[in-house]
Structures are given as C-alpha cells and as structure tokens.
Design an enzyme around this catalytic site. Structure first.
Site, PDB file in Angstrom:
ATOM      1  CD  GLU A 375      -2.624  -5.639   5.541  1.00 48.42           C
ATOM      2  OE1 GLU A 375      -2.945  -5.551   6.745  1.00 48.42           O
ATOM      3  OE2 GLU A 375      -1.722  -6.390   5.135  1.00 48.42           O
ATOM      4  CD  GLN A 376      -1.472   2.846  -1.031  1.00 41.42           C
ATOM      5  OE1 GLN A 376      -0.844   3.806  -1.451  1.00 41.42           O
ATOM      6  NE2 GLN A 376      -2.693   2.566  -1.462  1.00 41.42           N
TER       7      GLN A 376
END
Length: 536
Positions: A375-376
């Site tokens: 999750e960036q």
C-alpha cells in the site's frame, strides 16, 4: 507522416487491433493500476487513451508483487461481436521462477465494463489469442523453463523454451486438445511475445527475441498449418536496431501486424530513445509504428527496405497530426482522478487517496513507505519528454519525522528522487530530499541535504526540472518570493530501465507525481491543490 514514437513514455509491448475504421493499441502496465492502457485512433497518427480495463479486484490484485511484475504483454483482438483481452499477471521476477498466470477478459465495447477474467494457464507469459477463419480460437504463449541455470550459455537463454499453442474453447472457457511447441525461435534466443495472423493460406507468426534491451528484435516465421512447422523469414528479423547503434529508435522489437481497410500494412513495435553518454532510455519503452509491404515471395518487409525502424513513416491519406499542448494542468476538480494518472498495485484506491473529501484537491492518505509493494500512496503520470518541468502545491502538517509527503521522480523502490515536507526534531517543519540511485550496492536511500531545510507554515510549492540526465528540485512558500533551488543536481538518468542493475533488471518507465507515507501507521493526510507538467 506518422511521427514515432506514437505513444511516448512508458508504453511497451504494443498489441494493435482494427475494428472497421477504428484502431486500438493495448500496452503493458506492469505494477501500475488500473491494468493495461488502451489507446484509440482513426488515422494511425493521433492517439487518445480511452480505457484501462483491469480496474477491480476480481480482475487484478497486485499487492505484494515485486517491481516490474504485474501486467506483461497484453493481446487485444476483436471477434464474435466483442473485444478479447489476454494478459499475464506475473507474481515473481527474480530467480528461476516467474509464476505467470494468464487470463482472458471480454467486453462488447472498449469503453465499457469488462468481464471477470477466465483463467487460462500458467506455463509462461506473453499470451495471445488468434481467431481463425473457421471459427476456432488458438491460444499461444512462450514456455518458461525454470530449470535454466541462468541467461547465456549454449543453447542461449534456455529458460525461454519456445512458443506453445493450444486450442481455446470459448463455450467452456478452457483450453482443449493437445499442447504443441510450435516455434523454438531463431539463434538470437529469448523467444517470446507471439502473435499469429493469416493471409493467403499462410499462418504468420511474429515473435519478440533478443531480450527487451539493445538486442531486441521482431522475428517472423510462417507455416501452411497453424501448428507448424514454421519456416523463418529470409531476413529472420522484420524489425530490429540491434546492429545499428546509430538509429534513433533503439531496442526495437515486440509488436503486432495490422492491415488497413484498403490493404495497407503496418506493424507496431516497442522502442527506446537513449540519451548520451550512458545510453539510458529515460522515457522507458515506447510504442512506434512502421509501414510495411508484401513482396512477391509473400513475406512482409519494412517499406524502407531495411530492418531498421524509421522515426517518420507514411501515414494514411488525409491524416493531419493534431497539435499537442506543451503544458498539462490538473486542478483535481470533478471528483475523479485525471486519466493521465495511475497508482501502484492495489484495487483499493480509496485507502490511498480521495478527490471528494476535500473537493478540488487530491487528498493522499499516507500509508507505507515510498517503494512499498503493498500500500503505497503515490499518484503519478508518465514522463513523456527528455526535458520537462513538474510542479505542485502541498498542505501537510507532520507531527513526526515518520510522516513525509511531496513530489517524486519515480521508477521503482530502488530508483527514485523525492522532495518532501516532513518534521525534524531541531528544524521543525522542513523540506528533505530522499534519493535512491539504483539497486547497487544495497539500494539504500541517501539524503542529499542532510536533516533538511526549515520552511514556514502554510502551503508549499514544490517543483522539479529534468534536463536530459539532470534533475534539479525547487521550492517556494506560496506568496513569498521566487522559486529557490534546493539540493544538488541529481542523476535523472538512473530513473530508467538501464539505471541500477541494468536494462534486463526492470522494465517499466519514469513517472512524476505526488506521494505520502506515514510509517507511524496513523495515515496522516496530505492535500494537493494542483499539479502541472510542462515540456521544456
């Protein structure tokens, strides 16, 4: 004239499809979400992005996939009143295994919703689907041999173990009948990217060979029977620049044949435009189109009489190139992400950003570190020019050094530069630069301005100028003076396939955009009011 590349910036592995007067090109997107870019044209000169069809979890979930995995080499076709899109989702890159899963989705309209995927196989990547004139459908993909001890040796590149062919039953949505290895490739090796078409009783097979760097090529073969045996083209290669380092379009290979309604012939291919002195293609692998001719021997050749692709080729009569604006302004109005932008890996973008919580702003929810495979919070667009300027304005109130948000020139977790707002124990709110110039020796971040530079409260404007291989960051407090350069000139050329461990180590392209991370896990918000991108 058609001016190449027709799709500048990161747009590799072009599969072209004509339906009536409309042309469509599908290209690889790797770890960028949504998956697969589809451009449309009616004249082969002017192209518009119209769809990224893999847009929900049932179709694509790339969380945890390493850099340069994800969507490889889609194939777009039209038959039976609908479009067919074949693609690979690669789950692993380094080492002996690839874990490459192949799927088919369909839709009656390019711009419409696409079906949930039908699983096909996992024997290799670069799949394609051929619709024969007797109604049967054939699925082809390269076969991956995990027993290879590596690349090189004799025979060359044994991991690339030929092109497999099997019949696809559209009713049961499954492969049927025997599997046959129909083509071992030429001595160049690394055979992949198969595409089949039929003309005058011949089955023609084009493949990509030589790897996707400077030895790349489009190889051609033909057979009277779809399952072989296939004889090689008299020149072996239809398109390649491998023996011509002076050519403007390098790394030429991997494409597909298309015919116009009046019988003119063209072939797409990927390419790169290297910058001196290091021959790094900072725009990634781009899409070009070459004019071809059929000769009396019933083989296809480039119209220019060589195997080397041209920058300018004859287009269709009456085609007029539209003037492209040198500047793109994004104000984040309307509650929808502008079409030029993508994010990474996840089918849950609502955890990364919102355009409705604060209307007129892109709000990022800071998640995992820049370069995360899960999750960036990074929203970015492609770099399309060797020289450009990008700028944005940020509102961000960090309360720990673990909260960082700003502007980035990004390739992957090991190849990036970023100018960001954060907090320092002594400096207070400040600007910092994070830089990672390749995965050797250990891929660690460096901090070119140390602890940072103190900045006042309020909105902060951030910008970068890239001039070929050089990047310079700038900043200013909104309404308080002129732009100020910050930090040293950085190596923009490393944001490329060739940066770090080299051109066979990664396969995407340079992006520029906005990011935020919060390694405290508290998901601090960062608001961006606008973003602009200027060709210089």
């Amino acid at each position: 004239m058609i001016r190449n590349p027709i799709l500048p910036g990161f747009n590799p592995d072009p599969s072209i499809c004509r339906v009536g007067e409309d042309y469509y090109i599908a290209t690889s997107t790797f770890e960028w979400y949504p998956g697969v870019q589809i451009h449309h044209s009616r004249d082969l000169v002017n192209w518009t992005l119209v769809r990224r069809p893999l847009e929900r979890k049932a179709q694509l979930d790339m969380r945890g996939e390493p850099d340069s995995c994800g969507i490889w080499a889609p194939c777009l076709s039209h038959a039976d009143g609908q479009f067919w899109l074949v693609y690979t989702d690669v789950k692993r890159y380094d080492g002996n295994f690839k874990d490459a899963h192949n799927y088919i989705v369909t839709s009656p309209r390019i711009e419409g919703e696409w079906s949930d995927p039908a699983y096909v196989n996992s024997s290799g990547f670069d799949p394609s689907l051929f619709h024969d004139d007797d109604g049967r459908k054939w699925f082809a993909n390269m076969q991956w041999n995990h027993r290879s001890e590596g690349y090189g040796g004799a025979p060359k590149t044994p991991a690339f173990d030929g092109i497999l062919l099997q019949e696809w039953d559209a009713q049961s949505k499954s492969l049927i009948g025997p599997i046959k290895n129909i083509f071992a490739g030429s001595p160049l090796g690394l055979v992949e990217g198969p595409h089949l078409f039929k003309r005058n009783g011949w089955y023609y097979l084009t493949t990509a060979e030589g790897g996707t760097a400077y030895e790349h090529a489009v190889t051609m073969a033909r057979s009277r029977s779809i399952d072989g045996s296939y004889e090689m083209h008299p020149n072996i290669y239809l398109i390649t620049s491998k023996d011509h380092p002076e050519a403007a379009l390098q790394r030429a290979g991997h494409g597909q044949y298309v015919e116009t309604p009046d019988g003119q012939s063209y072939h797409t291919h990927l390419c790169g435009r290297p910058l001196p002195p290091h021959r790094r293609c900072t725009l990634g692998r781009e899409t070009s189109l070459q004019k071809c001719v059929w000769k009396e021997d019933e083989w296809l050749y480039l119209e220019n009489g060589t195997v080397v692709p041209d920058v300018e080729v004859p287009g269709l009569n009456g085609a007029v190139p539209s003037e492209k604006p040198r500047r793109a302004d994004y104000n984040f109005d309307g509650g929808k992400l502008p079409a030029d932008f993508q994010w990474l890996r996840t089918p849950r973008p609502e955890r990364l950003f919102s355009l409705t919580q604060r209307p007129g702003h892109l709000r990022l929810f800071a998640r995992e570190s820049i370069g995360s495979w899960f999750e960036q919070s990074l929203v970015a667009r492609r770099q399309e020019h060797h020289r450009f300027r990008a700028a944005t304005v940020i509102e961000f109130a960090p309360d720990t050094y673990q909260q960082v948000a700003g502007l980035t020139h990004y390739y992957n977790r090991f190849k990036l530069h970023a100018l960001a707002v954060t907090l320092h124990e002594k400096l207070g709110r400040c600007l910092t630069i994070l830089s990672c110039a390749g995965d050797y020796p250990d891929g660690r971040l460096t901090f070119p301005i140390g602890g940072g530079v103190s900045i006042p409260d309020g909105r902060i404007q951030l910008s970068m100028e890239v001039t070929d291989n050089d990047l310079q960051f700038f900043w200013q407090a909104e309404g308080m003076g002129a732009w100020q350069a910050i930090g040293p000139v950085l190596d923009a050329g490393v944001i490329s396939d060739e940066g770090g461990r080299g051109e066979h180590g990664s396969f995407t392209g340079a992006f520029v955009g906005m990011f935020a991370f919060d390694t405290s896990g508290r998901a601090q918000i960062a608001d961006f009011d606008w973003f602009n991108y200027d060709e210089l």
